[in-house]
Design a protein around this motif. Sequence first.
Motif, short mmCIF file in Angstrom:
data_model
loop_
_atom_site.label_atom_id
_atom_site.label_comp_id
_atom_site.label_asym_id
_atom_site.label_seq_id
_atom_site.Cartn_x
_atom_site.Cartn_y
_atom_site.Cartn_z
N LEU A 28 41.08 52.02 33.48
CA LEU A 28 40.84 53.44 33.22
C LEU A 28 42.02 54.29 33.69
O LEU A 28 42.38 55.28 33.04
CB LEU A 28 39.55 53.87 33.92
CG LEU A 28 39.16 55.35 33.79
CD1 LEU A 28 38.99 55.73 32.32
CD2 LEU A 28 37.89 55.63 34.57
N ILE A 29 42.63 53.90 34.80
CA ILE A 29 43.78 54.65 35.32
C ILE A 29 44.89 54.73 34.29
O ILE A 29 45.56 55.76 34.14
CB ILE A 29 44.28 54.02 36.63
CG1 ILE A 29 43.27 54.25 37.76
CG2 ILE A 29 45.64 54.60 37.04
CD1 ILE A 29 43.62 53.54 39.05
N THR A 30 45.10 53.64 33.55
CA THR A 30 46.19 53.64 32.55
C THR A 30 45.93 54.63 31.42
O THR A 30 46.86 55.02 30.71
CB THR A 30 46.36 52.24 31.96
OG1 THR A 30 45.17 51.86 31.23
CG2 THR A 30 46.61 51.22 33.05
N LEU A 31 44.67 55.04 31.25
CA LEU A 31 44.34 55.98 30.18
C LEU A 31 44.33 57.43 30.64
O LEU A 31 44.38 58.34 29.81
CB LEU A 31 42.97 55.63 29.59
CG LEU A 31 42.84 54.22 29.00
CD1 LEU A 31 41.40 53.99 28.52
CD2 LEU A 31 43.82 54.01 27.85
N LEU A 32 44.25 57.65 31.96
CA LEU A 32 44.10 59.01 32.46
C LEU A 32 45.32 59.88 32.16
O LEU A 32 45.19 61.08 31.88
CB LEU A 32 43.85 58.98 33.98
CG LEU A 32 42.55 58.32 34.43
CD1 LEU A 32 42.46 58.34 35.95
CD2 LEU A 32 41.33 59.03 33.83
N ALA A 33 46.52 59.29 32.25
CA ALA A 33 47.74 60.07 32.05
C ALA A 33 48.16 60.14 30.58
O ALA A 33 49.11 60.85 30.25
CB ALA A 33 48.88 59.47 32.87
N LEU A 34 47.45 59.42 29.72
CA LEU A 34 47.85 59.37 28.31
C LEU A 34 47.71 60.70 27.59
O LEU A 34 48.63 61.11 26.86
CB LEU A 34 47.05 58.27 27.60
CG LEU A 34 47.52 57.90 26.20
CD1 LEU A 34 48.97 57.42 26.22
CD2 LEU A 34 46.62 56.80 25.62
N PRO A 35 46.59 61.44 27.72
CA PRO A 35 46.48 62.72 26.99
C PRO A 35 47.56 63.72 27.35
O PRO A 35 48.14 64.35 26.46
CB PRO A 35 45.09 63.23 27.39
CG PRO A 35 44.33 62.01 27.79
CD PRO A 35 45.35 61.12 28.44
N THR A 36 47.86 63.87 28.64
CA THR A 36 48.90 64.83 29.03
C THR A 36 50.28 64.35 28.58
O THR A 36 51.14 65.17 28.25
CB THR A 36 48.90 65.01 30.56
OG1 THR A 36 49.01 63.74 31.19
CG2 THR A 36 47.63 65.69 31.00
N GLY A 37 50.49 63.03 28.59
CA GLY A 37 51.77 62.51 28.11
C GLY A 37 51.98 62.81 26.63
O GLY A 37 53.08 63.21 26.22
N LEU A 38 50.95 62.61 25.83
CA LEU A 38 51.05 62.91 24.40
C LEU A 38 51.24 64.41 24.17
O LEU A 38 51.95 64.81 23.24
CB LEU A 38 49.79 62.41 23.68
CG LEU A 38 49.59 60.89 23.67
CD1 LEU A 38 48.26 60.53 23.02
CD2 LEU A 38 50.74 60.20 22.95
#
Length: 205
Positions: A28-38
């Motif tokens: 889940l941690i690997t997905l938390l930063a994905l929206p802000t990165g995109l």
Amino acid sequence: MERMRPQEENPTATSAPPPRWAVRAAQLITLLALPTGLWRLAMVCGFPSGYTEAGFVPFDTLGSKLWMLTLSVACELLALLSLGLVRPWGETVPRWIPVIGGRPVRPLAAVVPAAAGAIALTALWAAMPLWWTYPHPDMTRAGRLLVGVIYQPLVLWGPLLGAVTVSYYRRTHGSRTAHTNTPCPANAATASEPMATVVAPGHSP
């Protein structure tokens, strides 16, 4: 008389597999930063991403775009590192890495930076739920709502990383302690068998 050969001992301590909740938390941690990165990558490509025309001007420069690109990649790489706390490469260095490949990872070498990161991330994003209470004149109403929503998951990053770090420490520390206290098979066999006494012919012991 042929001597008994001691069984070969494995120099690397093996730990128990991580609990399922820890694996899920690390994933889940690997997905938390994905929206802000995109969201940042969209800004790098020239999309205002919720900013007004005037508010987007400071981000529409080469330096700002390089910074946002670097920040997005760095955040995702840091998030991916949390998988090492539930994967074998977090306990034994992969063999393809020069010099240190194949060596066991010292638990504190992973626990200390992970714990420090968990504390820093918790403090960094603790105020994020209050996003909508602050004025954002450089953003549109929809953009203010969007940014607030996609940044909220980052609040979980620190606590989740802390929980996975504790799980990693318990597994690796316990396995190494048990491995240290386990007697060598050769010594155990020697201790359990009485020592034979060799007596020359014609003599009594």
